[in-house]
Design an enzyme around this catalytic site. Structure first.
Site, PDB file in Angstrom:
ATOM      1  CG  PHE A 136      43.381  41.687  43.939  1.00  0.00           C
ATOM      2  CD1 PHE A 136      44.149  42.193  42.905  1.00  0.00           C
ATOM      3  CD2 PHE A 136      43.899  41.731  45.222  1.00  0.00           C
ATOM      4  CE1 PHE A 136      45.405  42.738  43.138  1.00  0.00           C
ATOM      5  CE2 PHE A 136      45.149  42.280  45.472  1.00  0.00           C
ATOM      6  CZ  PHE A 136      45.903  42.784  44.434  1.00  0.00           C
ATOM      7  CD  GLU A 137      37.665  37.704  39.853  1.00  0.00           C
ATOM      8  OE1 GLU A 137      37.457  38.088  38.693  1.00  0.00           O
ATOM      9  OE2 GLU A 137      38.271  36.643  40.132  1.00  0.00           O
TER      10      GLU A 137
END
Length: 534
Positions: free
Chosen positions: A364-365
């Site tokens: 995701f990040e």
């Protein structure tokens, strides 16, 4: 004509799509989970190539947060209809198991540098889309069809349907025009027209050592298509000792003087484990038309040396690259998945600030900025300022393939706040993701910059460090296996992992406090070694 040694695009540059506009050649290649999406290289002689743009640069065009490793942008197709460039691509959201969530889009631009349009969503019935501009002005959209029931095949064939650019959608009947050969796994379609024949070039056999370019023709665009007398015009599947392996997924281009070339996916395995440590690269073969069939010269086994119009200048390839962070990130660098760059890095005051987010294994990040590895042997160096408070904050230098395959030397801290150097490696940890710590943590000064370096010599990787901006390099941990950074390593193996090796900088803050690491510069230094054959 001059001899060129394959590949023409070394390192992670798979699934090439080529187009010539006047005297200019452009190749688009897959970028998977790396952002921005799609690499486009330019040449005027088929020998010397320069990265000119990555067109998918904003959230409206591409947001890959949550895309698993080796998902994201698959097999772009770059074409020109006489007025505009057209780029077709897939954003794959799931690839493992019975289902494929593969969304196909089209963007266009008046010039290769842009501006590139917002995407038009087309379909999700399968991946590897392409766009064919017929002589009558109609446009036709192709993609492979995915059948999760396997009745009789998961790769069910090549779909053809007309695309209306005014309405921005597919129109008319969808037809399955080609189901491939006994190699199966038919994908990567490209359509051409010549002398009243429609020609279909596809990829078959998966992306591993059985890969092939399959060729067929028909008098009608929707078939039936008859197979080439060789079936597979490029393949190394029956030649395990050939230097060029994993050859398939190609596209055709003609020079202004009428010569014909095929660009294609390829790999260069090393070690007895046959690992392609530079990932899937782009090669080229010369071909010729005989009796309305295309024949690859000296084929179907791909040649390592090919005659092309130009002579390659390798000066830049062997030059040291010293990257300064002077306000913009150099085009050699990419990051993972997210279009919201201000949440993971900033370039200012001569430094790259990485904002600690999720782990190096996140889909995701995560704050990871890296460049492709394009040499079998190289050095990479950086200087880091980082003040972690505990073991959940770490930042440093990584040799990275994906979530389950990497080496990582990080500045971290013990639970009591003492700063230390921590080595982590993930050689083949799919699916459990367990790390290996190949050495005891090394105590560091509590404050000040730390120099970090790795040296790769073929299959061997050694980390080094030096406190402060001076001092001698000290080895950190044992010699590690550099070849784990490859498609063939890990639970997926070569049919499920599709990217290539990167080297770069990373920062994680698993406390959720977004602690920042400052990197002063970055050096990538190619090293001529017995393993290099470029």
């Amino acid at each position: 004509m001059a001899k060129l040694r394959n590949p023409i695009l070394p390192g992670f540059n798979p699934d090439p799509s080529i187009v010539r506009v006047g005297a200019d050649y452009y190749i688009a290649t897959s970028t998977f989970e790396w952002y921005p999406g799609v690499q486009i290289h330019h040449s005027r002689d088929l020998a010397n190539w320069e990265l000119v743009t990555r067109p998918l640069t904003r959230q409206a065009q591409l947001d890959m947060r949550g895309d698993p490793d080796s998902c994201g942008v698959w097999a772009p197709c770059l074409t020109h209809d006489g007025e505009r460039f057209w780029l077709v691509y897939t954003d794959v959201k799931r690839k493992d198991g019975s289902f494929k969530d593969a969304h196909n889009y089209i963007v266009s631009a008046p010039e290769i540098e842009g501006p590139w349009s917002d995407p038009v969503y087309v379909n999700s019935s399968g991946f590897d889309p392409s766009l064919f501009h017929d002589e009558d002005g109609r446009k036709w959209f192709l993609n492979m069809l995915w059948d999760h029931r396997s009745r009789p095949l998961l790769f069910a064939g090549i779909a053809l349907q007309e695309y209306d650019p005014v309405q921005g959608r597919l129109v008319g009947e969808r037809k399955n025009i080609f189901t491939g050969t006994e190699l199966e796994l038919v994908e990567g379609p490209h359509l051409y027209k010549r002398n009243g024949w429609y020609y279909l070039l596809t990829a078959e056999g998966g992306t591993g050592y059985e890969h092939a370019c399959t060729f067929a023709r028909s008098r009608s665009i929707d078939g039936p298509y008859e197979l080439h007398p060789q079936k597979h015009i490029i393949t190394a599947k029956d030649s395990p000792l050939n230097e060029v392996q994993r050859s398939g997924h190609g596209d055709i281009v003609e020079t202004p003087d009428g010569r014909t070339y095929v660009v294609h996916l390829m790999g260069r395995p090393t070690t007895q484990k046959r690992r392609c440590v530079l990932g899937r690269e782009t090669g080229i073969q010369e071909a010729e038309w005989r009796d309305d069939w295309l024949w690859v010269k000296n084929g179907p086994v791909p040649s390592i040396e090919v005659d092309v119009p130009g002579t390659r200048d390798d000066t830049a390839y062997w030059a040291e690259r010293r990257y300064r962070f002077d306000g913009t990130l150099h085009k050699d660098f990419q990051w993972l998945r997210t279009p919201e760059t201000d949440r993971i890095f900033a370039v200012r005051d001569g430094r790259l600030s990485l904002i600690g987010r999720e782990s190096i294994g996140s889909w995701f990040e995560q704050a990871l900025v890296a460049r492709r590895v394009t040499h079998f042997s190289f050095d990479a160096e950086t200087v880091i300022d980082f003040s972690p408070t505990d073991e959940r904050q770490f930042a440093g230098l990584t040799h990275y393939y994906g979530r389950y395959n990497f080496h990582y030397m990080s500045v971290s801290a013990h639970a009591d706040g003492r700063r230390e150097l921590l080595l982590m490696t993930s050689p083949a940890s799919f699916p459990d993701g367990q790390l290996i710590y190949p050495a005891e943590p090394i105590a560091l000064p509590q404050d000040g910059p730390i120099r970090l370096k790795l040296e790769v010599r073929g299959p061997a990787l050694q980390f080094f460090f030096a406190p402060g901006l001076g001092g001698n390099w000290q080895p950190a941990g044992p010699v590690l296996d550099a070849s784990i950074v490859s498609d063939e390593c890990g639970g997926h193996a070569e049919h499920g992992s599709f990217t290539g090796g990167f080297v770069g900088m990373a920062c994680s803050d698993l406390n959720g406090t977004a602690r920042t690491a400052e990197f002063h510069d970055f050096v990538y230094r190619p090293v001529r070694h017995e393993t290099d054959r470029y």
